[in-house]
Write a protein that holds these residues in place. Structure first.
Motif, short mmCIF file in Angstrom:
data_model
loop_
_atom_site.label_atom_id
_atom_site.label_comp_id
_atom_site.label_asym_id
_atom_site.label_seq_id
_atom_site.Cartn_x
_atom_site.Cartn_y
_atom_site.Cartn_z
N THR A 11 0.82 -1.20 0.00
CA THR A 11 0.00 0.00 0.00
C THR A 11 0.86 1.25 0.00
OG1 THR A 11 -1.59 -1.24 1.35
CG2 THR A 11 -1.93 1.13 1.18
N SER A 12 0.36 2.29 -0.63
CA SER A 12 1.02 3.59 -0.61
C SER A 12 0.77 4.25 0.74
CB SER A 12 0.47 4.47 -1.73
OG SER A 12 1.04 5.76 -1.68
N ILE A 13 1.84 4.47 1.50
CA ILE A 13 1.73 5.07 2.84
C ILE A 13 2.64 6.29 2.90
CG2 ILE A 13 2.00 4.70 5.31
CD1 ILE A 13 -0.15 2.93 4.19
N ASP A 14 2.06 7.47 3.02
CA ASP A 14 2.87 8.69 2.96
C ASP A 14 3.85 8.79 4.13
OD1 ASP A 14 0.80 9.06 4.76
OD2 ASP A 14 0.28 11.08 4.08
N TYR A 15 3.42 8.40 5.34
CA TYR A 15 4.31 8.56 6.47
C TYR A 15 5.42 7.49 6.49
CZ TYR A 15 0.74 5.42 8.54
OH TYR A 15 -0.18 4.41 8.77
N TYR A 16 5.36 6.52 5.60
CA TYR A 16 6.48 5.61 5.36
C TYR A 16 7.25 6.01 4.09
CZ TYR A 16 5.46 2.02 8.90
OH TYR A 16 5.29 1.34 10.08
N HIS A 17 6.82 7.09 3.46
CA HIS A 17 7.46 7.60 2.24
C HIS A 17 7.41 6.56 1.11
CE1 HIS A 17 8.77 10.82 4.84
NE2 HIS A 17 9.40 9.95 5.60
N ILE A 18 6.24 5.92 0.97
CA ILE A 18 6.06 4.90 -0.05
C ILE A 18 5.37 5.51 -1.27
CG2 ILE A 18 5.00 2.68 -0.62
CD1 ILE A 18 7.32 2.58 1.43
#
Length: 332
Positions: free
Chosen positions: A45-52
């Motif tokens: 999944t695209s996770i902003d707080y993991y910078h993905i």
């Protein structure tokens, strides 16, 4: 072996509010590995707080596609060793590893449980997430729910809210996503009533060794999430966290997760299998490890409106493992 992928946009049933922000949708990369008419599936999944950034992953996949497709069908642990040589980000490595386990089981006509000789008599119930909101509205959601285990999100410390949650006749965990201070944590772990929470997840932000203020021998069952990315963190965290949240995308897939589980049990940790907000592709992979775990947080597919797959299911918190080959995943 053929490699395909697609980016899918999932609409959430309601706004997912956590300390990192508010979300109305998620995007996921769905990996397909195909051989002899069988298909295996994996997800990240695209996770902003993991910078993905999934677009970055697509660029990587274009570069390594021929290397993956030239691989013979080998045991998944050997395939994972090959993936490690490619230097992939853990989220992408996880999607490929899970897709391969699913494919391998389908080709061998065995389930993941059979392949790994996993037996069980009981599975933990999964929690469902209660998003950040007023404690009054959170309690209303809990009271209306048929689930029995709840992970309540918060984005600040409030003694009054905590007291009200502790009055509930339900299994409650508290997840602050790193929004508490060291002073807040000292108050929590020295308050006997806090032992009534199932666990308190990732109380402070990662970095600066914040977790060193936490103690395993106090009242709070501290659970590491972002502080515990992979097996390398386990020894350093032992004096501070009683429990860990294993997510496949954090550690790199099913293969390293199994190794991590064995090491965590050896060190005396309580273990939760967790998830991101993902479809039944990712949830089916995580659920396969539930027999090893003390807790489960596998509500991801229950939070989205347009699940694209079938496989293992979480029904009102009860985990129903697929008995089909591989991970039992089928796209709708």
């Amino acid at each position: 072996m053929k490699l395909h992928w697609q980016i899918v946009r999932f609409q959430l049933k309601e706004t997912f509010a956590i300390a990192y922000g508010n979300y109305t949708h998620r995007e996921a990369l769905i990996i397909t590995l195909e051989k002899s008419g069988s298909k295996g599936y994996g997800e990240c999944t695209s996770i902003d707080y993991y910078h993905i950034n999934l677009t970055d992953f697509e660029i990587i996949l274009e570069k390594i596609k021929s290397q993956i497709e030239s691989q013979n069908i080998i045991h998944p642990t050997d395939f994972y060793a090959f993936l490690l040589q490619l230097g992939l980000p853990s989220f992408l490595r996880s999607a490929l590893d899970c897709a391969y386990w699913d494919l391998f089981g389908k080709l061998e006509k065995k389930s993941f449980l059979e392949l790994n000789k996993i037996t069980f008599t009981k599975l933990p119930d999964s929690s469902i997430t209660i998003s950040v909101g007023t404690v009054k509205n959170q309690i209303k959601k809990i009271d209306k729910s048929v689930w029995t285990n709840f992970k309540v999100k918060c984005n600040h410390f409030d003694e009054n809210d905590i007291s009200k949650l502790l009055e509930l006749d339900a299994t409650i965990a508290l997840d602050s996503n790193g929004s508490f201070s060291k002073e807040n944590c000292l108050w929590l772990e020295n308050n006997e009533a806090i032992s009534n929470f199932a666990y308190l997840e990732q109380p402070m932000k990662t970095g600066l060794d914040n977790y060193q203020v936490l103690h395993v021998d106090k009242f709070a069952n501290w659970m590491a999430d972002e502080d515990c990315q992979d097996i390398s963190a386990l020894i350093d965290l032992k004096k501070h966290y009683r429990s860990i949240n294993i997510k496949l995308v954090k550690c790199g897939g099913l293969t390293p997760a199994i190794e991590m589980i064995y090491k965590a049990k050896e060190l005396g940790y309580k273990i939760m299998i967790g998830c991101m907000t993902e479809s039944s592709v990712g949830i089916s992979a995580g659920a396969a490890l539930a027999p090893f775990c003390d807790y489960a947080d596998l509500d991801g597919a229950n939070l989205i409106d347009n699940d694209i797959a079938k496989g293992s299911e979480i029904v009102n918190g009860k985990i129903h493992l697929s008995e089909s080959y591989g991970l039992g995943i089928k796209l709708r």
